[in-house]
Scaffold this active site. Structure first.
Site, PDB file in Angstrom:
ATOM      1  N   GLY A 272      74.127  76.186  65.909  1.00  0.00           N
ATOM      2  CA  GLY A 272      74.905  76.006  67.403  1.00  0.00           C
ATOM      3  C   GLY A 272      75.708  75.005  67.695  1.00  0.00           C
ATOM      4  N   GLY A 498      67.401  75.887  64.110  1.00  0.00           N
ATOM      5  CA  GLY A 498      67.356  75.000  62.814  1.00  0.00           C
ATOM      6  C   GLY A 498      66.680  73.624  62.955  1.00  0.00           C
ATOM      7  NE  ARG A 657      53.773  60.144  67.053  1.00  0.00           N
ATOM      8  CZ  ARG A 657      52.793  60.776  67.262  1.00  0.00           C
ATOM      9  NH1 ARG A 657      52.432  61.098  68.583  1.00  0.00           N
ATOM     10  NH2 ARG A 657      52.058  61.246  66.252  1.00  0.00           N
ATOM     11  CB  ILE A 658      59.412  60.410  64.416  1.00  0.00           C
ATOM     12  CG1 ILE A 658      60.642  59.371  64.692  1.00  0.00           C
ATOM     13  CG2 ILE A 658      59.832  61.465  63.481  1.00  0.00           C
ATOM     14  CD1 ILE A 658      61.871  60.248  65.266  1.00  0.00           C
ATOM     15  CG  ASN A 660      58.046  67.989  60.875  1.00  0.00           C
ATOM     16  OD1 ASN A 660      58.175  67.345  60.111  1.00  0.00           O
ATOM     17  ND2 ASN A 660      57.452  69.142  61.125  1.00  0.00           N
ATOM     18  N   PRO A 661      58.410  64.081  60.777  1.00  0.00           N
ATOM     19  CG  PRO A 661      57.125  62.161  59.693  1.00  0.00           C
ATOM     20  CD  PRO A 661      56.931  63.681  60.432  1.00  0.00           C
ATOM     21  CB  THR A 663      61.903  69.068  61.247  1.00  0.00           C
ATOM     22  OG1 THR A 663      61.138  68.394  61.932  1.00  0.00           O
ATOM     23  CG2 THR A 663      61.190  70.285  60.259  1.00  0.00           C
ATOM     24  CD  GLN A 667      67.563  68.450  64.769  1.00  0.00           C
ATOM     25  OE1 GLN A 667      68.681  69.035  64.198  1.00  0.00           O
ATOM     26  NE2 GLN A 667      67.475  68.376  66.014  1.00  0.00           N
ATOM     27  CD  GLU A 733      73.588  66.675  71.954  1.00  0.00           C
ATOM     28  OE1 GLU A 733      74.638  66.974  72.309  1.00  0.00           O
ATOM     29  OE2 GLU A 733      72.574  67.109  72.594  1.00  0.00           O
TER      30      GLU A 733
END
Ligand SMILES: Cc1cc2nc3c(=O)[nH]c(=O)nc-3n(C[C@H](O)[C@H](O)[C@H](O)COP(=O)(O)OP(=O)(O)OC[C@H]3O[C@@H](n4cnc5c(N)ncnc54)[C@H](O)[C@@H]3O)c2cc1C
Ligand code: FES
Ligand code: FES
Lengths: 766, 169, 330
Positions: A272, A498, A657-658, A660-661, A663, A667, A733
């Site tokens: 997207g 995604g 906080r991350i 899911n390292p 994914t 990103q 972003e």
């Protein structure tokens, strides 16, 4: 989308600024620091479908009796249609319908972004309602046929003649008449603190520089598409969208039907990046389905994507920095103009980074728009911040050079203790830590003097720049939890393009409910589910999280009630229990609790359903909330040809906080790679003589390929933001921000050359 | 027209203008193979024909009659996913998943080319010898498959783990 | 795309006969250029004659020459051991073009006859003298970054996009043709035309004339030939400038012989004969290479966006020759 506006509208509708400050902070989310499913690299839940070719995208829904649409595009930028000859097309084999403004059903213009929190229109121009033409490439006819081949051919047989009117196409000419937009996403278009021009003139160190950035295309590999069916008065649209419920609401207005009679489904979106919104193609397909009484598939050609779905606009920017001898800033000026149309609302907020990043004695931050006859531009990955950081962060590099300061040291000296323009406290800011960690890992201390390191014909250099993107959380979303003895399903009409939404929110639900990951599922992508918010502004993760958190509170209350006094939980208040091990338990008294299965069984219930809307995003009104990062780049530039190869890249981020390292890393990398494209090769070629986009093709619009991309290292501070759900920030972003500057600064370090116009193609380095 | 698709004999009567890609998608409802550009410029439509990777969007179906076509739907075996598919999941070799079927088919065709000794633009010595699929070789050979989500690193890791001999050590 | 008939030719004579039966027949190789242009309605054939079944053999002869059937795929040519050892510039040029998938589909014949990537040629809303003779050229004052600096005309500034042809031009390749009037051969450098006043006539081929093979004459020093391509991204992009070169330096350090051609600069693969003549007998030094490049580019003319190519071509020629002469090229 009007991110700030929507947020503000929701908040200020109820409370004034003073009240905002008096409202207590929400308690810190206990999951912000807890390690369960969250914080782990869980593989994507939709992985098997995607690698098996079984994920069904919008153009892939099988439908009986389907017709295929093809569009005819205008070849002038402004004026009107004089004659339309469709006879040959109508007579062509397989043709079901040729629709033009002469026979299209009456439709209201789309409600434009910001006119309502749920407005999705990219532009408020009426669609195929009259002979007027507003951009080169505007659809003037739609052909429906039994096969795509027949539709495409018949479309080539439609003859249109035009009467051209004077069109404003030159950015440089339009800049002379640039005007202030009403607002820049709800923020003032101009911020002046002190007399920045005077401070600049008086400063011992100064840079005063001009920048140009071109138009960009999102270039999602899935072209925009929709499969449309009218079932009686009910409309079903299988869409590729990042704004489900907003599309539903806006379509209801256009077609004068009830929202409840429209269902939009979008379980998979093939990329997207801000581009998968409501454009004319879905609206035209729905109209054609209505006229022909047949189901319609519209799958834009790649050219069609460039003609119908807008991209990032072009900007001309000025950054002027005045520094004191101690390296503090006396003046920070960032001004400029973005091209826009008279019918949309996307001024490319390139001055936003300078509003929050650095301390300075005075500020002048002002942006204007120049009206052009072009396809409405729109939000593309970090609108504004991506190209704004290019200008700001290369200017800082030039200032550092002028002052003989290390660029990271310069940023230390201008680190603010509170938001420099709003005065609000930062909710969570660890930019200097990100710099320190990144510098250490990247080997920043090895940075050579400009044009001093050469390997064969290749000049090698390093550059660094700050990345930043605001924290947004969208109001209006609701989540529903359906809990059974087997597990839980969380439902919300949100989007998976995604980013890993379905995976991260399943992790979230597992931890929130105290269930193993295998026993929870996240359902999304359908307007029949409780309303989600748009997938934009990197806001979706926390927007969903806040709704899920709220729904969970309702669920716990219901469960305690159901459990009743016979339960070990009897008499406990919601605040005294926590969800773990498949049930509710006393927070301290570890032995005291009851499983969900047991609560449900005793109550004779198969399931409990709880739904709630997320609370208003008060946190963004109280604090200055942003994500940060330091982008480190090493380039090799051929001294012979000027070719640039990025040989190493490291992004060091501070984004809460991350969750899911794995994914998350993907990103960040995806953003960085799009940033490499922005830095080195991407440009939508807009011919200012005709207003026509001349490279509507993935062969001629260059995006980075495998060989352009080195292994990209990504690290993060992982410090939870105490004021956000899960302690998280959106991360979709920020990856692209600062990349253009990091590359440009590295190129300068390698070659001694400054390039202030994107993309930095080899001709600029010869 | 007759084809063998994923091992199955298939008959179809389609317009001569129909591409192999549209035959698969619109006529046979094998939607696994993706259309990203229809211009030969993205690789999303990559399938294997007699083991060779091609862009099915620029292939007229009529030209591929009686040939054996393998699509992403045909990669998995009796015992589940192809190891490369599994590795894509493990290494997060995709985000939106739209370029993925093309990346998978392309990688399998690419490995077979390397096995046969087909050189690439970055092969230093053309005069012979087996091809070693190092990082540059892999990236050059996969450059016909765009991924706008930017999953390139994961894709390369997954291919290296699965298809590059000796990479396991 | 317009409807068309389709026939598969089993041999060259059949192909020519089948093509002759239609008014606007086109040979179909891999289709990677033709199908794309048919979708854009730039090409509107009424009949396709599939020539992929034509001989694809690559015959490495004992005299050092190689004969390549026009049906050979680009991959097959680049992978052929004789091509790689005798004419590495050709293998490298092919490998520098397009993608693995497209090279598997593309044929030698189709590659030679692929058409320009000028975006105004592709866009039917723009004026283009190739598409509509006499209409005018919107590229001359438009986006012309990829356009010609040599041999262009006021009617057309398009470039020929092939990489393979640049190597073929440098290596003195001959093209074998078969048409209604029989068969003949032609030097590849004579096959493509400069635009002049008739840019829509792109080659010297007669109607329905078929390329059946390409022949590379023996050239021992071509074993050290190379190809360098400069482009806007690291792979999968057309050349801004490319150079195919072979250099024979005598024991005394002078240039005994040289082959040089440029891509991305003209309406045809550009054999750099002026530079070659300037180099023969001169010392194989950086100065000579630069002088030769200057001589070749003396008449080059730039437009708004492509003037950089003049300097780029000069530098790339000099660096490539230096590399061949044994200079340091990392
Ligand atoms: C995205 C993309 C990127 C590309 N990048 C590059 C690049 O970097 N470098 C490069 O060099 N090329 C590049 N190409 C072009 C590619 O090399 C050509 O499309 C290909 O070589 C054409 O061969 P084909 O067999 O598919 O030809 P076709 O498309 O089948 O035919 C092309 C033309 O040749 C004619 N023809 C075919 N065979 C014969 C014959 N035997 N005799 C007479 N006429 C014949 C056809 O009638 C047609 O007019 C790219 C293409 C695409 C789509
Ligand atoms: S769809 Fe075939 S290459 Fe893009
Ligand atoms: S995963 Fe989205 S394009 Fe590759």
């Amino acid at each position: 989308m009007s991110i700030v506006d929507t947020v503000k509208q929701a908040v200020t509708g109820a409370v004034t600024g003073a009240m905002v400050r008096l409202t207590p902070d929400a308690p810190v989310d206990p999951l912000a620091t807890k390690h369960g499913a969250l914080g782990r690299s869980v593989p994507r839940v939709d992985g098997p479908l995607k690698v098996g070719g079984q994920a069904r995208f919008a153009a892939e829904v099988p439908v009986e009796g389907l017709t295929y649409a093809a569009l005819v595009y205008s070849t002038i930028a402004h004026g009107r249609i004089v004659t339309l000859d469709t006879a040959e097309a109508v007579a062509a084999p397989g043709v079901v319908l040729v629709m033009t403004h002469e026979n299209a059903p009456r439709m209201a213009p789309p409600a434009i972004f910001m006119s309502n929190p749920r407005a999705a229109g990219a532009s408020d121009l009426p669609i195929m309602q009259d002979p007027s033409i507003h951009w080169n490439g505007e659809p003037v006819a739609l052909v429906l046929a039994d096969t795509q081949e027949q539709a495409d051919h018949a479309a080539s047989l439609v003859r249109v003649s035009y009467e051209a009117a004077q069109a404003d196409l030159s950015f440089d000419q339009a800049r002379a008449q640039a005007h202030a937009p009403d607002s820049v996403l709800g923020e003032p278009a101009r911020i002046a603190i002190g007399d920045a021009e005077a401070a600049l003139a008086a400063a011992p160190y100064r840079v005063d520089l001009s920048y140009r950035t071109p138009r960009h295309s999102h270039g999602a590999i899935e072209p925009h598409a929709a499969t449309v069916l009218w079932e009686g008065d009910k409309l079903v649209v299988h869409d590729a969208t990042q704004m489900l419920h907003a599309t539903q609401w806006t379509l209801a207005g256009i077609f004068g039907i009830r929202e409840e009679d429209i269902r939009i489904l979008s379980p998979f979106v093939g990329g997207g990046f801000g581009g998968k919104g409501l454009w004319s193609h879905q609206i035209l397909a729905i109209a054609a389905a209505k006229l022909s009484k047949r189901p319609v598939r519209i799958a834009l050609s790649r050219e069609g994507v460039f003609r119908v779905a807008g991209g990032r606009t072009t900007t001309g920017q000025r950054v002027a920095l005045g520094a004191n001898a101690d390296g503090t800033l006396a003046a920070l000026i960032h001004t400029g103009v973005a091209a826009m149309t008279a019918h949309n609302n996307c001024p490319e907020q390139f001055t936003f980074p300078a509003r929050h990043l650095y301390a300075a004695g005075s500020f002048l931050l002002e942006q204007k728009v120049a009206d052009i006859h072009m396809l409405a531009n729109t939000f593309m990955r970090a609108p504004g911040e991506s190209v704004g950081t290019f200008a700001l962060e290369t200017a800082l590099d030039e200032l550092a050079e002028a002052m003989a300061l290390d660029p990271i040291e310069l940023r230390r000296r201008i680190e603010p203790d509170k938001d420099p323009t709003s005065g609000r406290a930062f909710s969570s800011r660890h930019l200097l830590e990100a710099y320190a960690k990144g510098a250490e890992r990247f080997g920043w201390s090895q940075r050579p003097a400009p044009r001093s390191r050469r390997e064969g014909e290749w000049l090698v250099g390093m550059g660094v720049a700050t990345a930043t993107y605001p924290y947004y959380r969208m109001p209006g979303g609701s989540a529903r939890i359906r809990l059974t003895a087997e597990g839980a399903v969380v439902q919300m009409g949100s989007h998976e393009m995604g980013m890993g939404t379905a995976t991260a929110q399943a992790q979230h639900a597992a931890d929130r409910l105290g269930l193993p990951l295998e026993r929870v599922r996240f359902e999304y992508g359908d307007t029949d589910l409780p309303p989600g918010t748009i997938a934009g502004g990197s806001s979706q993760t926390v927007s969903i999280a806040a709704a899920l958190l709220a729904a969970h509170e309702v669920l716990v209350a219901q469960l305690l009630k159901l459990a009743g006094n016979d339960s070990p939980l009897g008499g406990l208040k919601a605040a005294e229990v926590e969800a773990r091990d498949g049930g509710l338990h006393h927070k301290e008294d570890t032995g005291r609790g009851e499983s969900y299965a047991s609560i449900l069984a005793r109550a004779g219930r198969a399931e409990v359903v709880a739904q709630a809307e997320a609370p208003r995003p008060m946190e963004v009104m109280k604090h200055s909330m942003h994500s940060y990062g330091a982008q480190f780049c090493e380039v090799r530039v051929s001294a012979v040809t000027g070719e640039v190869r990025v040989s190493r890249f490291l992004g060091s981020f501070d984004c809460g906080r991350i969750l899911n390292p794995q994914t998350a890393r993907s990103q960040f990398r995806g953003g960085i790679i799009m940033g490499l494209g922005l830095a080195l090769m991407e440009e939508t070629e807009f011919d200012e003589r005709t207003g026509r986009i001349m490279n509507p093709s993935l062969a001629e619009y260059h995006v980075p390929v495998h060989l352009d991309v080195p292994e990209i290292d990504v690290i993060w501070t992982d410090i939870p933001d105490p004021h956000s759900p899960l302690g998280a920030h959106g991360i979709g972003e920020i990856g692209i921000t600062g990349v253009g500057a990091a590359v440009a600064n590295a190129i300068h370090n390698a070659t001694g050359r400054r390039v202030r116009e994107l993309p930095i193609t080899l001709d600029k380095l010869l | 027209m007759r084809f063998t698709i994923n091992g199955q004999a298939v008959e179809a009567s389609v317009d001569l203008r129909t591409s192999l890609l549209d035959l698969l998608r619109d006529h046979l409802h094998l939607y696994g193979t993706k259309k990203g550009c229809n211009q030969g410029a993205c690789g999303a439509c990559t399938v294997l024909v007699d083991g060779n990777r091609i862009n099915s969007c620029l292939a007229l179906a009529v030209q591929y009659q009686d040939r054996a076509v393998t699509t992403v739907e045909g990669l998995a075996g009796e015992h589940g996913l192809h190891p490369l598919q599994q590795a894509f999941i493990e290494h997060d070799g995709f985000q939106c998943g739209y370029c993925t079927p093309g990346q998978l088919c392309s990688a399998i065709g690419m490995a077979a080319e390397a096995e046969r000794g087909v050189p690439s633009a970055v092969t230093a010595d053309l005069s012979a010898g087996p091809v070693v699929l190092d990082h540059d070789e892999l990236r050059e050979r996969m450059s016909g498959n765009l991924c706008r989500c930017g999953a390139y690193n994961g894709i390369v890791e997954a291919i290296t783990q699965t298809l590059v001999t000796g990479a396991a050590e | 795309m317009r409807a068309f008939s389709y026939a598969r030719a089993e041999d060259a004579s059949a192909a020519v006969r089948l093509a002759g039966a239609s008014a606007r027949a086109r040979y179909l190789g891999g289709g990677t250029n033709l199908v794309d242009l048919m979708r854009e309605t730039v090409e509107q054939p009424d009949a396709l004659v599939d020539v992929t079944a034509l001989p694809a053999a690559i015959e490495a002869r004992s005299d050092g020459s190689i004969l390549i059937g026009a049906g050979a795929s680009n991959t097959a040519v680049a992978a052929d051991l004789a091509v790689r050892t005798r004419f590495p510039a050709l293998a490298r040029a092919i490998l520098a073009g397009a993608s693995g998938q497209i090279r598997n589909m593309a044929t030698v014949g189709g590659n030679i006859l692929q058409r320009t990537r000028c975006t105004y040629f592709y866009d039917d809303a723009s004026r283009c003298n190739k598409r509509a003779p006499g209409a005018g050229c919107d590229a001359i004052d438009g986006f012309n970054r990829i356009h010609a600096i040599l041999g262009a005309s006021p009617a057309c500034v398009a470039t020929h996009p092939s990489d393979m042809c640049v190597a073929l031009a440098a290596l003195d390749a001959t093209v074998h043709l078969q048409g209604h009037g029989g068969s003949r051969t032609m030097r590849l450098v004579d096959l493509h035309r400069l635009p002049g006043g008739r840019p829509h006539v792109e080659t010297e081929l007669q109607r329905d004339e078929l390329i059946t093979a390409v022949e590379l004459p023996a050239l021992p020093f071509a074993a050290g030939s190379t190809y360098r391509k400069v482009r806007d991204r690291a792979s999968y992009a057309f050349a801004l400038v490319s150079v195919a070169a072979a250099l024979d330096v005598g024991p005394d350090g002078t240039v005994r012989d040289v082959r040089l051609a440029l891509g991305g600069v003209a309406h045809k693969p550009w054999r750099a004969s002026i530079a070659e003549a300037a180099l023969r007998g001169r010392p194989a030094t950086a100065d000579s290479f630069r002088d030769a490049a200057d001589a070749e580019l003396a008449d080059a003319a730039g437009l708004r966006h492509n003037a950089f190519k003049i300097d780029l071509a000069r530098r790339t020629v000099a660096a490539t020759l230096e590399g061949l002469a044994g200079g340091d090229r990392t």
